[in-house]
Design an enzyme around this catalytic site. Structure first.
Site, PDB file in Angstrom:
ATOM      1  N   GLU A   1       0.805  -1.219   0.000  1.00 27.91           N
ATOM      2  CA  GLU A   1       0.000   0.000   0.000  1.00 27.91           C
ATOM      3  C   GLU A   1       0.838   1.268   0.000  1.00 27.91           C
ATOM      4  OE1 GLU A   1      -2.633  -3.137   2.012  1.00 27.91           O
ATOM      5  OE2 GLU A   1      -0.516  -2.511   2.136  1.00 27.91           O
TER       6      GLU A   1
ATOM      7  N   PHE B   1     -10.566  -7.247  15.735  1.00 25.54           N
ATOM      8  CA  PHE B   1      -9.450  -7.668  14.890  1.00 25.54           C
ATOM      9  C   PHE B   1      -9.077  -6.566  13.887  1.00 25.54           C
ATOM     10  CE2 PHE B   1      -8.147  -9.981  10.913  1.00 25.54           C
ATOM     11  CZ  PHE B   1      -6.900 -10.395  11.370  1.00 25.54           C
ATOM     12  N   GLN B   2      -7.795  -6.198  13.866  1.00 32.40           N
ATOM     13  CA  GLN B   2      -7.222  -5.185  12.973  1.00 32.40           C
ATOM     14  C   GLN B   2      -7.761  -3.778  13.244  1.00 32.40           C
ATOM     15  OE1 GLN B   2      -7.724  -6.760   8.902  1.00 32.40           O
ATOM     16  NE2 GLN B   2      -5.622  -7.513   9.005  1.00 32.40           N
TER      17      GLN B   2
ATOM     18  N   VAL C   1      15.357   9.790  -3.143  1.00 29.41           N
ATOM     19  CA  VAL C   1      16.012  10.636  -2.145  1.00 29.41           C
ATOM     20  C   VAL C   1      17.379  10.029  -1.824  1.00 29.41           C
ATOM     21  CG1 VAL C   1      15.949  11.285   0.296  1.00 29.41           C
ATOM     22  CG2 VAL C   1      13.951  11.640  -1.148  1.00 29.41           C
TER      23      VAL C   1
ATOM     24  N   PHE D   1      24.388   8.911   0.602  1.00 33.41           N
ATOM     25  CA  PHE D   1      24.147  10.238   1.167  1.00 33.41           C
ATOM     26  C   PHE D   1      24.301  10.216   2.682  1.00 33.41           C
ATOM     27  CE2 PHE D   1      21.813  14.117   2.190  1.00 33.41           C
ATOM     28  CZ  PHE D   1      22.272  14.967   1.200  1.00 33.41           C
TER      29      PHE D   1
END
Length: 577
Positions: free
Chosen positions: A49, A111-112, A381, A466
């Protein structure tokens, strides 16, 4: 059948949305089933996601239009948070649909169970729980309008049972499209700005992302003021091209001409920028700042005259008020300085007599030369951002987007997928660091599954480069930054993606040409120099002391070979150039 989920799909279609980026789950079943029944809005399936949210941010950045992502309840939508922070801080319009547990179970430790409306509040302009079907149409309308009008993030938290609720009487979703108001300061404020500029001797313009759509006005304004224009990283794509007054970037990624133009001015005109680094702003200049969001003004330095308005509208109102100016000594000196600084940088972007590993400056220069005139570049980045800032050429058609304010690793690949989904026939190039690509490696599978022809150029230096540079500047011996990488080209080939690995400069151009011409996704892994230094436009005493401490401590740690490699990579080549 017409459900709340169908209402969402209708509302998104009316808002010009063509796809939703996400990963399915049980609490999202109502939405994905509505999409199955209405193929005009596509489902872009991801393996994570976070990648879906970054993809939505990438799509919104290149189109300027609303993009949408979705996640199932609990851990599913929590994974959206980093990509939503990116969209929020880059001020691009994104709607996130965060599915929730069944409404009757909220607050029971089900749940969750999480509380998304609280968790997402910091990275959104609007975030609400639609707990009943009756309130949902109004919240959908508000969420869409907020995201579009504020160019920000809206989060709609919807229990799975609400998504599947059947409507007795199908409702017509509102049509939400962006508006284009004229926003400029009052006449008295324009007169005050003109008076300050007319009496100034050495004016420098600092131009940022707020100059999007105002390129011609910016150039005319700089010409009238005889002022050099310094651009920020986010402003580069909007400011740099066809601009005879541009003198480059300032800041940690910039170079000396941009820094000097600001250091030596007596008046600084800030246009559409929230440039964060105070140490690069002048201490004693008169400062005029223009921003359409008044709350942004004065956050970084003392401002003598705040002007609330768009750059385009404010410049149009200001130009007729400016007195003719003939003294161009400040502009000429800074342009001369810029020419010399640009020449020095370009001398470093060479194949270095076919030595290995390859210098990242040379790699970026070849990418720039071979890319199409309307390419979309998306650097990770870290060190790829440095080389993109210094060696990619903008022309008014090319785009340069990335996680430039939020500063998240692993942004390049998922943002590139989102950009390519919006423009399937346009060249999209992800400039990925080896650390960044490894962090979101699973979405190479997304790239293959969705068949998007993204081109990935991997800067493989075997380290978090970096971070190592930051350690050196603080006088620390590099530690914990090694990356034991796979052969990324082989990984790509195993997934059915065109892959090639380049170790010698002589092979670089042909490998890139082949990859760029490939009709599907392609990855070119380039072995780049680990010890390449990117020197900021000014070195502070603390930074100089830090590098000295790093050198001494590295030798005492028995790792003097690192210093020899650093000298071979940088000092010897700088002297020869």
């Amino acid at each position: 059948m017409h459900t709340i989920a169908d209402l969402i799909v209708d509302g998104l279609r009316n808002a010009g949305v063509s796809r939703i980026h996400g990963l399915p789950g049980d609490s999202l079943n109502g939405l994905t089933d509505a999409l199955r029944r209405n193929p005009l809005v596509a489902w872009e399936h991801y393996r994570h996601e976070e990648a879906a949210a970054f993809a939505a941010a990438g799509e919104a950045a290149v189109t300027g239009s609303l993009a949408v992502c979705a996640g199932s309840c609990g851990p599913g939508n929590l994974h959206l948070v980093n990509g939503l922070f990116e969209a929020h801080r880059s001020r691009v319009p994104v709607l996130a649909i965060a599915a929730h547990i069944p409404g009757a179970e909220i607050g029971t430790g089900y749940f969750q169970e999480t509380h998304p409306q609280e968790l997402f509040r910091e990275c959104s302009d609007f975030c609400e729980l639609a707990s009943t079907p009756e309130q949902f149409p109004y919240l959908l309308d508000i969420a869409l309008r907020t995201a579009v009008e504020r160019s920000g993030v809206s989060v709609l938290v919807v229990p799975g049972d609400v998504l599947q609720h059947r409507l007795d009487h199908p409702r017509k979703a509102a049509t939400v499209r962006p508006t284009t108001p004229v926003v400029r300061p009052a006449d008295a404020e324009i007169d005050r700005a003109a008076a300050l500029l007319n009496q100034a001797e050495r004016i420098t313009v600092l131009a940022g992302a707020g100059c999007d759509g105002a390129h011609d006005q910016l150039v005319r304004l700089a010409g009238a003021l005889r002022a050099p224009v310094v651009h920020t990283l986010r402003g580069k794509e909007h400011v740099e091209y066809d601009n005879p007054y541009d003198v480059g970037m300032t800041g940690l990624l910039g170079f000396t001409s941009g820094y000097r133009a600001m250091e030596q001015c007596d008046t600084l005109l800030m246009l559409g920028t929230d440039f964060p680094y105070r140490q690069f702003l002048p201490e004693h200049a008169t400062v005029i700042q223009v921003d359409v969001r008044g709350e942004q003004i004065g956050r970084r330095t003392r401002v003598d005259l705040p002007l609330v308005g768009t750059v385009r509208d404010t410049a149009e109102a200001l130009l007729p008020k400016l007195a003719p100016r003939t003294d161009s000594r400040h502009l000429d000196a800074m342009r001369d300085h810029y020419g010399k600084a640009r020449t020095r940088l370009d001398r470093l972007a060479v194949d270095d007599h076919n030595r290995t590993p390859i210098h990242p400056q040379y790699l970026t220069r070849i990418v720039d030369e071979l890319a199409s005139d309307d390419a979309v570049f998306i650097p990770d980045v870290g060190s790829p951002v440095i080389w993109a800032a210094r060696y990619l050429t903008m022309n008014g058609r090319r785009r340069l987007i990335g996680s430039f304010t939020h500063g998240s690793m692993a942004n390049a690949l998922p943002q590139a997928i989102g950009a390519q989904a919006a423009f399937p026939d346009r060249q999209v190039i992800a400039l990925s660091g080896d650390g960044g690509l490894a962090m979101m490696l699973g979405d190479l599978i997304t790239l293959k599954q969705q068949r998007h022809p993204v081109k990935i150029v991997v800067f493989n230096n075997g380290a978090l480069g970096f971070v190592e540079l930051e350690m050196k500047a603080e006088g620390m011996v590099n530690f914990g930054t090694d990356l034991d990488n796979p052969n990324f080209a082989d990984v790509a080939e195993s997934l059915g993606i065109h892959g090639s690995r380049v170790e010698h400069p002589a092979d670089l151009a042909d490998a890139l040409r082949t990859a760029f011409a490939h009709p599907g996704p392609a990855l070119v892994e380039v072995m780049t120099a680990r010890q390449e230094l990117s020197v900021p436009p000014t070195i502070t005493f603390d930074q100089a002391r830090g590098f000295a401490l790093y050198a001494a401590r590295t030798v005492l740690s028995g790792r003097g070979d690192e210093l020899l490699e650093l000298a071979r990579t940088n000092v010897v080549r700088h002297l020869s150039s």
